[in-house]
Design a protein around this motif. Structure first.
Motif, PDB file in Angstrom:
ATOM      1  N   VAL A  31       0.863  -1.189   0.000  1.00  0.00           N
ATOM      2  CA  VAL A  31       0.000   0.000   0.000  1.00  0.00           C
ATOM      3  C   VAL A  31       0.893   1.231   0.000  1.00  0.00           C
ATOM      4  N   PHE A  32       0.291   2.372  -0.310  1.00  0.00           N
ATOM      5  CA  PHE A  32       1.097   3.578  -0.495  1.00  0.00           C
ATOM      6  C   PHE A  32       0.488   4.777   0.227  1.00  0.00           C
ATOM      7  N   VAL A  33       1.376   5.696   0.622  1.00  0.00           N
ATOM      8  CA  VAL A  33       0.983   7.028   1.074  1.00  0.00           C
ATOM      9  C   VAL A  33       1.693   8.034   0.187  1.00  0.00           C
ATOM     10  N   ALA A  34       0.954   8.952  -0.378  1.00  0.00           N
ATOM     11  CA  ALA A  34       1.529  10.047  -1.162  1.00  0.00           C
ATOM     12  C   ALA A  34       1.130  11.363  -0.509  1.00  0.00           C
ATOM     13  N   MET A  35       1.917  12.392  -0.785  1.00  0.00           N
ATOM     14  CA  MET A  35       1.696  13.680  -0.143  1.00  0.00           C
ATOM     15  C   MET A  35       1.082  14.712  -1.067  1.00  0.00           C
ATOM     16  N   SER A  36       0.813  14.315  -2.328  1.00  0.00           N
ATOM     17  CA  SER A  36       0.119  15.214  -3.242  1.00  0.00           C
ATOM     18  C   SER A  36      -0.635  14.388  -4.267  1.00  0.00           C
ATOM     19  N   GLN A  37      -1.675  14.986  -4.838  1.00  0.00           N
ATOM     20  CA  GLN A  37      -2.466  14.286  -5.843  1.00  0.00           C
ATOM     21  C   GLN A  37      -1.651  13.999  -7.090  1.00  0.00           C
ATOM     22  N   SER A  38      -0.710  14.854  -7.405  1.00  0.00           N
ATOM     23  CA  SER A  38       0.118  14.621  -8.594  1.00  0.00           C
ATOM     24  C   SER A  38       0.929  13.338  -8.454  1.00  0.00           C
ATOM     25  N   VAL A  39       1.373  13.015  -7.248  1.00  0.00           N
ATOM     26  CA  VAL A  39       2.110  11.761  -7.038  1.00  0.00           C
ATOM     27  C   VAL A  39       1.169  10.562  -7.150  1.00  0.00           C
ATOM     28  N   ILE A  40      -0.049  10.693  -6.620  1.00  0.00           N
ATOM     29  CA  ILE A  40      -1.054   9.627  -6.791  1.00  0.00           C
ATOM     30  C   ILE A  40      -1.289   9.378  -8.286  1.00  0.00           C
ATOM     31  N   ASN A  41      -1.424  10.451  -9.047  1.00  0.00           N
ATOM     32  CA  ASN A  41      -1.648  10.313 -10.486  1.00  0.00           C
ATOM     33  C   ASN A  41      -0.486   9.601 -11.165  1.00  0.00           C
ATOM     34  N   ASP A  42       0.738   9.953 -10.768  1.00  0.00           N
ATOM     35  CA  ASP A  42       1.915   9.284 -11.326  1.00  0.00           C
ATOM     36  C   ASP A  42       1.948   7.808 -10.927  1.00  0.00           C
ATOM     37  N   LEU A  43       1.594   7.531  -9.681  1.00  0.00           N
ATOM     38  CA  LEU A  43       1.576   6.139  -9.208  1.00  0.00           C
ATOM     39  C   LEU A  43       0.640   5.286 -10.050  1.00  0.00           C
ATOM     40  N   ARG A  44      -0.503   5.836 -10.420  1.00  0.00           N
ATOM     41  CA  ARG A  44      -1.514   5.057 -11.154  1.00  0.00           C
ATOM     42  C   ARG A  44      -1.046   4.641 -12.547  1.00  0.00           C
ATOM     43  N   GLN A  45      -0.001   5.262 -13.046  1.00  0.00           N
ATOM     44  CA  GLN A  45       0.580   4.805 -14.302  1.00  0.00           C
ATOM     45  C   GLN A  45       1.282   3.456 -14.136  1.00  0.00           C
ATOM     46  N   PHE A  46       1.712   3.183 -12.891  1.00  0.00           N
ATOM     47  CA  PHE A  46       2.431   1.939 -12.599  1.00  0.00           C
ATOM     48  C   PHE A  46       1.569   0.932 -11.838  1.00  0.00           C
ATOM     49  N   GLU A  47       0.818   1.421 -10.872  1.00  0.00           N
ATOM     50  CA  GLU A  47       0.017   0.567  -9.992  1.00  0.00           C
ATOM     51  C   GLU A  47      -1.416   1.078  -9.975  1.00  0.00           C
ATOM     52  N   PRO A  48      -2.261   0.596 -10.892  1.00  0.00           N
ATOM     53  CA  PRO A  48      -3.627   1.120 -10.981  1.00  0.00           C
ATOM     54  C   PRO A  48      -4.579   0.600  -9.915  1.00  0.00           C
ATOM     55  N   VAL A  49      -4.197  -0.445  -9.166  1.00  0.00           N
ATOM     56  CA  VAL A  49      -5.147  -1.111  -8.275  1.00  0.00           C
ATOM     57  C   VAL A  49      -4.798  -0.964  -6.791  1.00  0.00           C
ATOM     58  N   LYS A  50      -3.533  -1.069  -6.436  1.00  0.00           N
ATOM     59  CA  LYS A  50      -3.156  -1.074  -5.019  1.00  0.00           C
ATOM     60  C   LYS A  50      -3.640   0.193  -4.321  1.00  0.00           C
ATOM     61  N   LYS A  51      -4.036   0.030  -3.060  1.00  0.00           N
ATOM     62  CA  LYS A  51      -4.604   1.142  -2.293  1.00  0.00           C
ATOM     63  C   LYS A  51      -3.537   2.200  -2.025  1.00  0.00           C
ATOM     64  N   ALA A  52      -3.932   3.440  -2.168  1.00  0.00           N
ATOM     65  CA  ALA A  52      -3.037   4.568  -1.894  1.00  0.00           C
ATOM     66  C   ALA A  52      -3.833   5.678  -1.228  1.00  0.00           C
ATOM     67  N   SER A  53      -3.246   6.291  -0.216  1.00  0.00           N
ATOM     68  CA  SER A  53      -3.891   7.391   0.505  1.00  0.00           C
ATOM     69  C   SER A  53      -3.117   8.686   0.285  1.00  0.00           C
ATOM     70  N   LEU A  54      -3.861   9.755   0.176  1.00  0.00           N
ATOM     71  CA  LEU A  54      -3.269  11.087   0.066  1.00  0.00           C
ATOM     72  C   LEU A  54      -3.291  11.739   1.443  1.00  0.00           C
ATOM     73  N   ILE A  55      -2.116  11.908   2.026  1.00  0.00           N
ATOM     74  CA  ILE A  55      -1.960  12.597   3.301  1.00  0.00           C
ATOM     75  C   ILE A  55      -0.937  13.704   3.096  1.00  0.00           C
ATOM     76  N   PRO A  56      -1.336  14.971   3.093  1.00  0.00           N
ATOM     77  CA  PRO A  56      -0.366  16.045   2.872  1.00  0.00           C
ATOM     78  C   PRO A  56       0.776  15.994   3.878  1.00  0.00           C
ATOM     79  N   HIS A  57       1.900  16.467   3.440  1.00  0.00           N
ATOM     80  CA  HIS A  57       3.106  16.511   4.266  1.00  0.00           C
ATOM     81  C   HIS A  57       2.800  17.172   5.610  1.00  0.00           C
ATOM     82  N   PRO A  58       3.017  16.466   6.729  1.00  0.00           N
ATOM     83  CA  PRO A  58       2.779  17.106   8.030  1.00  0.00           C
ATOM     84  C   PRO A  58       3.738  18.275   8.264  1.00  0.00           C
ATOM     85  N   ILE A  59       3.405  19.074   9.235  1.00  0.00           N
ATOM     86  CA  ILE A  59       4.219  20.244   9.542  1.00  0.00           C
ATOM     87  C   ILE A  59       5.536  19.816  10.183  1.00  0.00           C
TER      88      ILE A  59
END
Length: 382
Positions: free
Chosen positions: A151-179
């Motif tokens: 499973v994956f955690v990304a910090m921006s939607q653009s990274v999620i979009n890039d991930l989907r080019q490689f892994e279209p099915v595995k679960k991924a969550s968008l959690i912005p970079h903490p402070i």
């Protein structure tokens, strides 16, 4: 609640920089409920691949963290040995950072060996999937790393979009970079300027962080030459180490006669000094040409500083335009217009209040909870 045994695999002390700071701060958060170890590098990059002056921190080791140096990123035999050691260590969860494709063979091999015949769950923390600076082998190396991750955690939607080019099915969550809240207290602006020997009455904007082509310092220097900013007598503090040839930047400063407007603090900034640069500035400017997300924004949030950021990648996702700063285009005239607007409209007080409100969204506890939730959703092997 049963404690999980968690292994963070990635950069940590004695290495320096944002990756190490992030991993160490995440470990501190997870330690509140779990047993946490960090396994970091003996060799992170070969010397010839590292563009800065030193890979190593001069700060003392972080207290209360268990950090073990074990991974050699360029030695395949070490990858096999490390994978077997992790399998014997048998953590419940591995959290592994991915930021450069060149790390794909090392980390991908370690994960495959560690995971073989076990129920270890692997959470990939993605800084980038598609790198800022492209090289031969990027796609193959990235695909190799992603395959054993559950499973994956990304910090921006653009990274999620890039991930989907490689892994279209595995679960991924968008959690912005903490402070980044580990760089010290919010000292008064006057004290910060006194420490840096800056004029208490001048206007200062800040460019902070390693200087690389995609970060657009050249665009900001050209913006500083804009007549609108010259009239406002704005000064730019550049605080960060050159990770490329410095000569073109010095040429821009000379060409536009900015010698008295640009203050170059281009050594690595120790953690204890970060607070002085952010608190001394009126405004933090990120003139990036490309981006996924930025830890600089999260340091600015911690120190309650308004921002100007360019509308590239995921950089603007955490910057409500007009509330905590301005979003502009990655071109000198647009950057200059945003900086001018901040000063001419006297937005410091209102935007500082906006930053204070918005920063409450970016907690480490939220990230830790999501890591647990993702890992718990991974089905064990039969």
């Amino acid at each position: 609640m049963n404690k999980s045994k968690i292994l963070i695999l990635g950069t940590a002390y004695p290495f320096r920089g944002g990756l190490a700071a992030y991993n160490e701060r995440l470990a501190e958060e997870l330690q509140q409920t779990d047993d946490v170890d960090i396994w970091t590098f003996t060799v992170q990059y070969p010397g010839f691949m590292f563009p800065g002056k030193s890979q190593y921190s001069t700060d003392p080791p972080p207290a209360h963290l268990r950090i073990r140096r074990i991974v050699n990123s360029v030695n395949p035999l070490n990858w096999w040995i490390t994978g077997r050691k992790i399998r014997r260590f048998n953590p419940d969860i591995i959290i592994v950072r991915y930021w450069l494709p060149i790390m794909g063979p090392c980390l991908g091999t370690i994960l495959r060996i560690a995971k073989k015949g076990s129920n270890i769950r692997i959470v990939g923390m993605l800084d980038n999937v598609v790198p800022h600076e492209k090289r031969f082998g990027d796609v193959a190396f990235t695909r190799y790393f992603l395959k054993p991750v559950d499973v994956f955690v990304a910090m921006s939607q653009s990274v999620i979009n890039d991930l989907r080019q490689f892994e279209p099915v595995k679960k991924a969550s968008l959690i912005p970079h903490p402070i980044y809240d580990s760089y010290g207290e919010l000292i008064p602006k006057s004290a910060a300027r006194a420490h840096l020997k800056l004029d208490a009455g001048k206007r200062y904007i800040l460019f902070f962080g390693f200087i690389r082509p995609y970060k657009g310092l050249d665009l900001l220097l050209q913006a500083m030459a804009d007549e609108r900013l010259r009239k406002l007598d704005i000064h730019l503090i550049v605080a960060g180490e050159f990770y490329e040839d410095a000569a073109p930047y010095h040429q821009l400063i000379a060409q536009h006669q900015l010698g008295d407007k640009v203050l170059l603090h281009t050594d690595f900034i120790p953690n204890d000094d970060v607070k002085y640069y952010f608190r001394a500035a009126d405004l933090v400017v990120q003139p990036y040409k490309s981006a996924t997300q930025s830890g600089i924004s999260q340091i600015a949030y911690h120190f309650e500083k308004p921002m100007v950021v360019t509308n590239v990648g995921g950089l603007a996702e955490t910057i409500p335009d007009g509330k905590v700063g301005f979003i502009c285009e990655p071109e000198p005239a647009s950057i200059a217009a945003a900086v001018e607007k901040y000063y001419v409209e006297d937005r410091e007080a209102a935007m500082t209040a906006g930053v204070q409100e918005e920063k409450q969204k970016y907690s480490w506890s939220r990230l830790a909870a999501e890591i647990h939730a993702l890992a718990e959703g991974v089905k064990p092997k039969a």
